[in-house]
Design an enzyme around this catalytic site. Structure first.
Site, PDB file in Angstrom:
ATOM      1  N   ASN A 209      45.836 -76.391  76.496  1.00  0.00           N
ATOM      2  CA  ASN A 209      45.986 -76.598  77.942  1.00  0.00           C
ATOM      3  C   ASN A 209      44.669 -77.103  78.532  1.00  0.00           C
ATOM      4  O   ASN A 209      43.702 -77.328  77.813  1.00  0.00           O
ATOM      5  CB  ASN A 209      46.461 -75.305  78.611  1.00  0.00           C
ATOM      6  CG  ASN A 209      45.486 -74.172  78.373  1.00  0.00           C
ATOM      7  OD1 ASN A 209      44.372 -74.188  78.848  1.00  0.00           O
ATOM      8  ND2 ASN A 209      45.915 -73.190  77.574  1.00  0.00           N
ATOM      9  N   ALA A 276      40.631 -66.434  79.820  1.00  0.00           N
ATOM     10  CA  ALA A 276      41.149 -67.522  78.978  1.00  0.00           C
ATOM     11  C   ALA A 276      42.560 -67.912  79.400  1.00  0.00           C
ATOM     12  O   ALA A 276      43.342 -67.066  79.838  1.00  0.00           O
ATOM     13  CB  ALA A 276      41.159 -67.073  77.516  1.00  0.00           C
TER      14      ALA A 276
HETATM   15  N1  CTP Z   1      46.989 -63.523  78.936  1.00  0.00           N
HETATM   16  C1  CTP Z   1      46.750 -62.889  77.736  1.00  0.00           C
HETATM   17  N2  CTP Z   1      47.519 -63.180  76.660  1.00  0.00           N
HETATM   18  C2  CTP Z   1      48.524 -64.068  76.745  1.00  0.00           C
HETATM   19  C3  CTP Z   1      48.771 -64.726  77.983  1.00  0.00           C
HETATM   20  C4  CTP Z   1      47.954 -64.436  79.053  1.00  0.00           C
HETATM   21  O1  CTP Z   1      45.832 -62.084  77.651  1.00  0.00           O
HETATM   22  N3  CTP Z   1      49.252 -64.329  75.689  1.00  0.00           N
HETATM   23  C5  CTP Z   1      46.138 -63.172  80.086  1.00  0.00           C
HETATM   24  C6  CTP Z   1      45.358 -64.306  80.684  1.00  0.00           C
HETATM   25  O2  CTP Z   1      44.072 -64.416  80.095  1.00  0.00           O
HETATM   26  C7  CTP Z   1      45.295 -63.909  82.139  1.00  0.00           C
HETATM   27  C8  CTP Z   1      46.593 -63.194  82.369  1.00  0.00           C
HETATM   28  O3  CTP Z   1      47.012 -62.739  81.102  1.00  0.00           O
HETATM   29  O4  CTP Z   1      44.274 -62.986  82.396  1.00  0.00           O
HETATM   30  C9  CTP Z   1      47.675 -64.028  83.000  1.00  0.00           C
HETATM   31  O5  CTP Z   1      47.793 -65.245  82.307  1.00  0.00           O
HETATM   32  P1  CTP Z   1      48.786 -66.389  82.846  1.00  0.00           P
HETATM   33  O6  CTP Z   1      48.673 -67.557  81.942  1.00  0.00           O
HETATM   34  O7  CTP Z   1      48.554 -66.578  84.304  1.00  0.00           O
HETATM   35  O8  CTP Z   1      50.186 -65.701  82.739  1.00  0.00           O
HETATM   36  P2  CTP Z   1      51.147 -65.357  81.558  1.00  0.00           P
HETATM   37  O9  CTP Z   1      51.056 -63.895  81.290  1.00  0.00           O
HETATM   38  O10 CTP Z   1      50.893 -66.264  80.391  1.00  0.00           O
HETATM   39  O11 CTP Z   1      52.555 -65.643  82.205  1.00  0.00           O
HETATM   40  P3  CTP Z   1      53.206 -67.035  82.697  1.00  0.00           P
HETATM   41  O12 CTP Z   1      52.706 -68.094  81.744  1.00  0.00           O
HETATM   42  O13 CTP Z   1      54.654 -66.784  82.569  1.00  0.00           O
HETATM   43  O14 CTP Z   1      52.754 -67.253  84.123  1.00  0.00           O
END
Ligand code: CTP
Length: 399
Positions: A209, A276
């Site tokens: 990303n 991240a």
């Molecule tokens: N995060 C994480 N592990 C993942 C996905 C996200 O630790 N597999 C953490 C990110 O680092 C951030 C938070 O969770 O602090 C939210 O990440 P975000 O990308 O906004 O959300 P997602 O949980 O991935 O949900 P969605 O993509 O459905 O919005």
């Protein structure tokens, strides 16, 4: 506001020092500059004076004037911080052997470096950097009261590619600020995840990303500036993190790697800040050989990645968990849901709908607490990280 003495010796990198001085002045620091004869080949005293800095140049000194006769001692006593940027190979060699043949080297000898080291920011051709003489000089300087802000690698003014590029102005400002910080978080260990995770499809392709790691770097700086020990779990970054004695950088490209490292580090950590941008899915069948374009369509089967911050919080509930929420709609609602479902202590909601955030130096966020209290912040990522850490300090100092 600090009194900062800056030496500029002869290197093309002196142009970066002008930008560095401009930023220091914006932060209201008082700057005095010693420009060597070599430095004056690249930047002028007038330019430096125009930034509001007092500037002293070997060529224009007049030792028959009483106020200039002891200038090296006066400047050394005045300085609360002393940075030499750029430090040319020649100046490094002179400093290593105690030469005092110009105002800069005299001021170095006159400076009491027992409480604050002199900070050297080398700049030179990569071959000169690797030369055993330079390396031996650096070793000598490190054994005394000098701190080396190591140069970066990359394309050099001479066309070579390698180590020797002086750090950028922005990095120098951050490092300088860190030397001025109050160590309120000394003894605290903070894990910060940053950048974009990378999920390999085959040996040449991956899913990832736009995250650059800039916000994570700003947070790392804010933590280091407060004396914390920082473990940076780095996905793919668009920037190179400088070294710092309290910073451990671990490359964790995939979500699985990041989780493994996070769980190891969490055993004795006080806080995890999950900045991240983690890829939500990874490919089921990694192709060990490059996939050939034989058919018109291919389908990649993806499976969900583990949620790093949730898993860490489940296994280490005492660890303070700070999350980020990247949203394109219903910012506060979605972020608040993540705060609850991931068991976090605080979440920082980021509106990424306009693509003005990724790889930019500015950002706009809302900090949401468990109580629902929300605070909006916008500005440079550095300013926002400072504000975030002002809030995190109180969480960390409770434990
Ligand atoms: N995060 C994480 N592990 C993942 C996905 C996200 O630790 N597999 C953490 C990110 O680092 C951030 C938070 O969770 O602090 C939210 O990440 P975000 O990308 O906004 O959300 P997602 O949980 O991935 O949900 P969605 O993509 O459905 O919005």
């Amino acid at each position: 506001m600090a009194k900062i003495l800056i030496g500029i010796s002869g290197s093309i990198a002196a142009y970066k020092t002008i930008l560095y001085l401009r930023e220091l002045r914006k932060l209201n620091h008082q700057c005095r500059v010693i420009l060597t004869t070599g430095g004056a080949q690249f930047v002028t005293a007038n330019l430096i004076a125009a930034l509001g800095c007092e500037v002293y140049c070997d060529q224009t000194l007049d030792f028959t004037k009483a106020e200039q006769a002891m200038l090296h001692i006066d400047l050394a006593k005045w300085a609360e911080r002393f940075v030499i940027a750029p430090s040319s190979a020649h100046t490094l060699a002179k400093l290593a052997h105690g030469f005092a043949d110009n105002l800069l080297t005299q001021a170095v000898l006159a400076y009491d470096a027992t409480t604050q080291p002199i900070y050297l920011t080398p700049a030179m051709n990569q071959q000169m950097w690797h030369n055993p003489a330079t390396q031996a000089n650096l070793q000598l300087l490190k054994e005394r009261n000098f701190t080396i802000w190591e140069p970066a690698s990359g394309l050099q003014a001479c066309g070579d590619n390698g180590t020797g590029r002086m750090l950028e102005a922005e990095q120098l400002v951050m490092l300088t600020e860190q030397t001025l910080a109050k160590p309120i978080l000394t003894g605290k260990k903070i894990i910060i995840t940053l950048g974009a995770t990378v999920e390999a499809i085959d040996p040449v392709r991956f899913i990832s990303n736009h995250s650059s790691g800039k916000m994570g770097w700003a947070l790392i700086n804010a933590a280091l500036a407060r004396g914390a020990q920082v473990i940076a779990l780095c996905g793919k970054l668009a920037i190179k993190l400088p070294t710092h004695p309290h910073l451990q950088q671990i490359e964790t490209l995939s979500a699985d790697d990041m989780l493994t490292s996070a769980l190891i580090q969490a055993t004795d950590a006080d806080m995890i800040v999950a900045c991240a941008a983690v890829a939500d899915y990874k490919v089921v069948n990694y192709a060990p050989q490059k996939i050939k374009k034989k058919s018109e369509r291919i389908t990649l089967e993806l499976t969900k990645n583990p949620d790093i911050i949730s898993t860490v919080k489940q296994q280490f509930p005492q660890l303070i968990g700070i999350g980020f929420a990247a949203e394109t709609e219903n910012l506060i609602e979605h972020a608040t849901n993540k705060l609850k479902t991931k068991g976090l202590d605080l979440i920082i909601a980021n509106d990424v709908s306009e693509q003005q955030i990724f790889n930019h130096d500015t950002t706009k966020v809302s900090i949401i607490e468990q109580s629902g209290t929300t605070q909006e912040l916008n500005g440079s990522k550095k300013q926002v990280a400072e504000k975030i850490f002002e809030q995190l300090e109180s969480l960390l100092c409770k434990i």
